[in-house]
Motif scaffolding. Structure first.
Motif, PDB file in Angstrom:
ATOM      1  N   GLU A   1     -40.963  -5.956  88.887  1.00 32.28           N
ATOM      2  CA  GLU A   1     -39.966  -5.253  88.091  1.00 32.28           C
ATOM      3  C   GLU A   1     -38.725  -6.150  88.037  1.00 32.28           C
ATOM      4  OE1 GLU A   1     -37.358  -1.211  88.425  1.00 32.28           O
ATOM      5  OE2 GLU A   1     -39.453  -1.105  89.044  1.00 32.28           O
TER       6      GLU A   1
ATOM      7  N   ARG B   1     -35.102  -7.385  87.242  1.00 34.79           N
ATOM      8  CA  ARG B   1     -33.794  -6.749  87.057  1.00 34.79           C
ATOM      9  C   ARG B   1     -33.078  -7.247  85.815  1.00 34.79           C
ATOM     10  NH1 ARG B   1     -30.881  -5.716  92.844  1.00 34.79           N
ATOM     11  NH2 ARG B   1     -32.599  -4.550  93.750  1.00 34.79           N
TER      12      ARG B   1
ATOM     13  N   GLU C   1     -42.247  -2.730  81.569  1.00 39.77           N
ATOM     14  CA  GLU C   1     -41.068  -3.172  82.300  1.00 39.77           C
ATOM     15  C   GLU C   1     -41.405  -4.179  83.394  1.00 39.77           C
ATOM     16  OE1 GLU C   1     -37.915  -2.535  81.374  1.00 39.77           O
ATOM     17  OE2 GLU C   1     -38.966  -1.642  79.677  1.00 39.77           O
ATOM     18  N   LEU C   2     -42.657  -4.588  83.472  1.00 36.07           N
ATOM     19  CA  LEU C   2     -43.097  -5.497  84.531  1.00 36.07           C
ATOM     20  C   LEU C   2     -43.441  -6.876  83.962  1.00 36.07           C
ATOM     21  CD1 LEU C   2     -45.549  -3.074  86.347  1.00 36.07           C
ATOM     22  CD2 LEU C   2     -43.183  -3.564  86.980  1.00 36.07           C
TER      23      LEU C   2
ATOM     24  N   VAL D   1     -35.991 -10.020  91.710  1.00 39.68           N
ATOM     25  CA  VAL D   1     -36.972  -8.959  91.899  1.00 39.68           C
ATOM     26  C   VAL D   1     -36.638  -8.122  93.139  1.00 39.68           C
ATOM     27  CG1 VAL D   1     -39.412  -8.442  92.271  1.00 39.68           C
ATOM     28  CG2 VAL D   1     -38.768 -10.340  90.796  1.00 39.68           C
ATOM     29  N   CYS D   2     -36.169  -8.787  94.198  1.00 37.91           N
ATOM     30  CA  CYS D   2     -35.902  -8.141  95.494  1.00 37.91           C
ATOM     31  C   CYS D   2     -37.151  -7.405  95.954  1.00 37.91           C
ATOM     32  CB  CYS D   2     -34.693  -7.223  95.438  1.00 37.91           C
ATOM     33  SG  CYS D   2     -33.159  -8.062  95.097  1.00 37.91           S
ATOM     34  N   ASP D   3     -37.018  -6.120  96.194  1.00 39.87           N
ATOM     35  CA  ASP D   3     -38.152  -5.354  96.711  1.00 39.87           C
ATOM     36  C   ASP D   3     -38.814  -4.523  95.612  1.00 39.87           C
ATOM     37  OD1 ASP D   3     -36.038  -3.643  96.389  1.00 39.87           O
ATOM     38  OD2 ASP D   3     -36.224  -2.680  98.331  1.00 39.87           O
ATOM     39  N   GLN D   4     -38.778  -5.018  94.384  1.00 44.72           N
ATOM     40  CA  GLN D   4     -39.356  -4.299  93.245  1.00 44.72           C
ATOM     41  C   GLN D   4     -40.607  -5.005  92.711  1.00 44.72           C
ATOM     42  OE1 GLN D   4     -38.232  -1.251  92.247  1.00 44.72           O
ATOM     43  NE2 GLN D   4     -36.927  -1.451  94.035  1.00 44.72           N
ATOM     44  N   GLY D   5     -41.397  -5.560  93.626  1.00 51.98           N
ATOM     45  CA  GLY D   5     -42.606  -6.237  93.189  1.00 51.98           C
ATOM     46  C   GLY D   5     -43.776  -5.959  94.113  1.00 51.98           C
ATOM     47  N   GLU D   6     -44.967  -6.106  93.554  1.00 47.84           N
ATOM     48  CA  GLU D   6     -46.203  -6.034  94.337  1.00 47.84           C
ATOM     49  C   GLU D   6     -47.008  -7.278  94.009  1.00 47.84           C
ATOM     50  OE1 GLU D   6     -47.610  -1.611  95.010  1.00 47.84           O
ATOM     51  OE2 GLU D   6     -47.412  -2.044  92.857  1.00 47.84           O
TER      52      GLU D   6
ATOM     53  N   HIS E   1     -42.179  -6.315 101.395  1.00 46.64           N
ATOM     54  CA  HIS E   1     -41.634  -5.849 100.121  1.00 46.64           C
ATOM     55  C   HIS E   1     -40.832  -6.949  99.427  1.00 46.64           C
ATOM     56  CE1 HIS E   1     -38.712  -4.796 103.257  1.00 46.64           C
ATOM     57  NE2 HIS E   1     -37.780  -5.069 102.376  1.00 46.64           N
TER      58      HIS E   1
ATOM     59  N   ASP F   1     -35.890 -12.882  97.259  1.00 50.22           N
ATOM     60  CA  ASP F   1     -35.392 -11.981  96.225  1.00 50.22           C
ATOM     61  C   ASP F   1     -35.731 -12.409  94.795  1.00 50.22           C
ATOM     62  OD1 ASP F   1     -34.146 -10.220  98.004  1.00 50.22           O
ATOM     63  OD2 ASP F   1     -32.281 -11.358  97.984  1.00 50.22           O
TER      64      ASP F   1
END
Length: 132
Positions: free
Chosen positions: A10, A12, A36-37, A64-69, A86, A102
């Motif tokens: 995700e 930013r 959004e990815l 990305v920080c902690d908005q990814g897999e 994360h 990040d």
């Protein structure tokens, strides 16, 4: 343990990338965007982004920080392990700069290959195996 890494990030700020020399202010230029990815699959042996369109170049500096897999995939593109943290796996997704967990940072050439690619070592302690 894995032949590819699958990214589901995700982003930013989409404007933190250029595609073919143009700032991608709203993320509409970057290949491999899914909603959004940003979702590239990268071959670990040589740093090639699978399904990257010929002739496209990109300079990516996504927060990305902690908005990814992130998943390791086998040769048949089946998920075999999931990144256990994360944060962004820097050794896989930061080439040419430090992402500090990040950022996804790299340049993609017109051939779909990440510049300055270094095949990362895979530490099994950093990945959670998936059961078939």
């Amino acid at each position: 343990m894995g032949a590819y890494i699958e990214v589901s990030a995700e982003v930013r700020y989409w404007e933190d990338a250029t595609v073919n020399g143009i700032e991608d202010s709203d993320g509409k230029l970057i290949p491999l965007r899914k909603g959004e990815l940003w979702a590239p699959v990268i071959r670990l042996s040589d740093g090639v982004l699978m399904d990257w369109p010929d002739g496209f170049e990109a300079d990516v500096h996504y927060k990305v920080c902690d908005q990814g897999e992130y998943w390791l995939l086998d040769e048949a593109l089946r998920r075999v392990a999931k990144w256990a943290s994360h944060y962004v796996p820097d050794e896989f997704l930061c080439h040419g700069d430090n992402g500090y967990g990040d950022y996804i940072i790299f340049r993609v050439g017109a051939d779909g290959k990440i510049a300055n690619w270094r095949t990362p070592g895979i530490d099994p302690a950093e990945w959670t195996p998936l059961t078939p």
